[in-house]
Write a protein that holds these residues in place. Sequence first.
Motif, PDB file in Angstrom:
ATOM      1  N   GLU A  26     -15.670 -86.968-112.949  1.00  0.00           N
ATOM      2  CA  GLU A  26     -15.180 -86.035-111.940  1.00  0.00           C
ATOM      3  C   GLU A  26     -16.226 -85.761-110.873  1.00  0.00           C
ATOM      4  N   SER A  27     -17.503 -85.768-111.255  1.00  0.00           N
ATOM      5  CA  SER A  27     -18.569 -85.458-110.307  1.00  0.00           C
ATOM      6  C   SER A  27     -19.860 -86.139-110.737  1.00  0.00           C
ATOM      7  N   TRP A  28     -20.861 -86.031-109.887  1.00  0.00           N
ATOM      8  CA  TRP A  28     -22.170 -86.582-110.203  1.00  0.00           C
ATOM      9  C   TRP A  28     -22.785 -85.845-111.398  1.00  0.00           C
ATOM     10  N   PRO A  29     -23.690 -86.519-112.135  1.00  0.00           N
ATOM     11  CA  PRO A  29     -24.375 -85.853-113.246  1.00  0.00           C
ATOM     12  C   PRO A  29     -25.205 -84.670-112.752  1.00  0.00           C
ATOM     13  N   GLY A  30     -25.306 -83.654-113.588  1.00  0.00           N
ATOM     14  CA  GLY A  30     -26.073 -82.476-113.203  1.00  0.00           C
ATOM     15  C   GLY A  30     -27.552 -82.746-113.031  1.00  0.00           C
ATOM     16  N   ASN A  31     -28.075 -83.809-113.693  1.00  0.00           N
ATOM     17  CA  ASN A  31     -29.518 -84.069-113.643  1.00  0.00           C
ATOM     18  C   ASN A  31     -29.937 -84.951-112.466  1.00  0.00           C
ATOM     19  N   CYS A  32     -29.034 -85.194-111.506  1.00  0.00           N
ATOM     20  CA  CYS A  32     -29.450 -85.996-110.350  1.00  0.00           C
ATOM     21  C   CYS A  32     -29.005 -85.378-109.028  1.00  0.00           C
ATOM     22  N   PHE A  33     -28.695 -84.092-109.023  1.00  0.00           N
ATOM     23  CA  PHE A  33     -28.294 -83.470-107.769  1.00  0.00           C
ATOM     24  C   PHE A  33     -29.471 -83.312-106.810  1.00  0.00           C
ATOM     25  N   ASP A  34     -30.695 -83.294-107.338  1.00  0.00           N
ATOM     26  CA  ASP A  34     -31.841 -83.201-106.435  1.00  0.00           C
ATOM     27  C   ASP A  34     -32.034 -84.488-105.638  1.00  0.00           C
TER      28      ASP A  34
END
Length: 424
Positions: A234-242
């Motif tokens: 559904e969305s990008w992984p939380g550990n690569c939003f930076d």
Amino acid sequence: MAKFSNVCILLLGFTIIMNFSSVLVAGLCVVAVVTCACEVWSFLAHYMKKKPQEMKNFIINTVIKLRRNRYESVLSNNDINYTRYDGVRSKITGAHIYAVGSYAETMPMSVCRDADRMVIYEQFPLVVRNQQRGNCLIAKENSHEPLYVLLKVLDHMGLDEECRSLINNDGYLESEGFLDFYIRRLMIEAHTDTPTIHGPSASFPGTTTFVDKGTGREFEVTVEFDMVFCLKCESWPGNCFDYFTRKRLNDWPSRGLLESIHGLPFHVVPIGHHLSSTKNIEWRYSFSIVEKQLILGMPEPYVKCMIVLKALRNNYIKYSDSEKPTPFCSYYIKTACFWMCESVPHDTYKNTVLISKVLDWLIDSYHKGKMRHYFIPQQNLIRHLSVKCRDDVRAKLTEVKKNLRLMVMTPTETELFQEWWNCN
């Protein structure tokens, strides 16, 4: 010497007009050719003596340019329209199929060993991060290997009846069983033989059709298709939003490019970490569609660099199929070029220097035993390799850098396709 050469040419013309003997004509021709050759050799020797590095760069850059142009005349977006149908694709129903990998990234055929296809059947459940709802799988990220996740099944009835048997006792979807199940399904639909398994993909023989936009001429090429069965996130992984906010020395990717890739489809593929005790239920994040878009928006010198390094890998850094996972894969070259494109000024280095810089980055990564994933830097891509294995790869990369000029200028067997094209 130049005056003497002119005199020889005048004498040659005069003898022809006056119908002198053929022996005299032949003799003067030899003298003229030898004289001109001496002049060229004298110029090259003088130029190389004064500017050896400039001459070296000129020769290698010219070879790269000629080869690149030659490949583009066959397989570039400008001249050739890649039609999206093939022997395997036409037999798959109820699925979304994406072309990814080197072919889709407009790499020349000389560096493409197969054609990658991502297959997402319509009935596949959606992978979400934390929402508790219906026909979804919850992604549980691994703090030690953040590129990998476990998929928790919320609603067993949301899966195909056959897939329900792939849920283990703890409620996680098995990646190995998932791959086996859909390989068998594809074999039935496409009437293919048993494929070769490469990581999360199954390799099937097939054909790809190309169309020359200039002439309208079509031709087919038989290739191996690596079919990867994926689940959409559904969305990008939380550990690569930076990734979208980190500081970069260059304006690459640009803000516009970052915004465009943020909305692209994102997936997980059925493969676990090599050292994990639970790899049979682990899945790996796949950035293939995003990477394709980034390469299409990458400055040309970096694309050329990637092409040359992939060709060098195919010919000089080889490992047997028994060494799995391979100690040095083309994905590591792509990773290095992505990082360098962020950090090296785009107008600073010529092609040959840029290739050396990327090789330095790879050599240093193997020396330190750490290669950061481009989107998830916390993930070390070569952590699973032994010191001995890393040293072996580092030695081969060092040898390539040392003999870069010779290796780049040496023809390879992969150019046979161009000969086939010219003869048909």
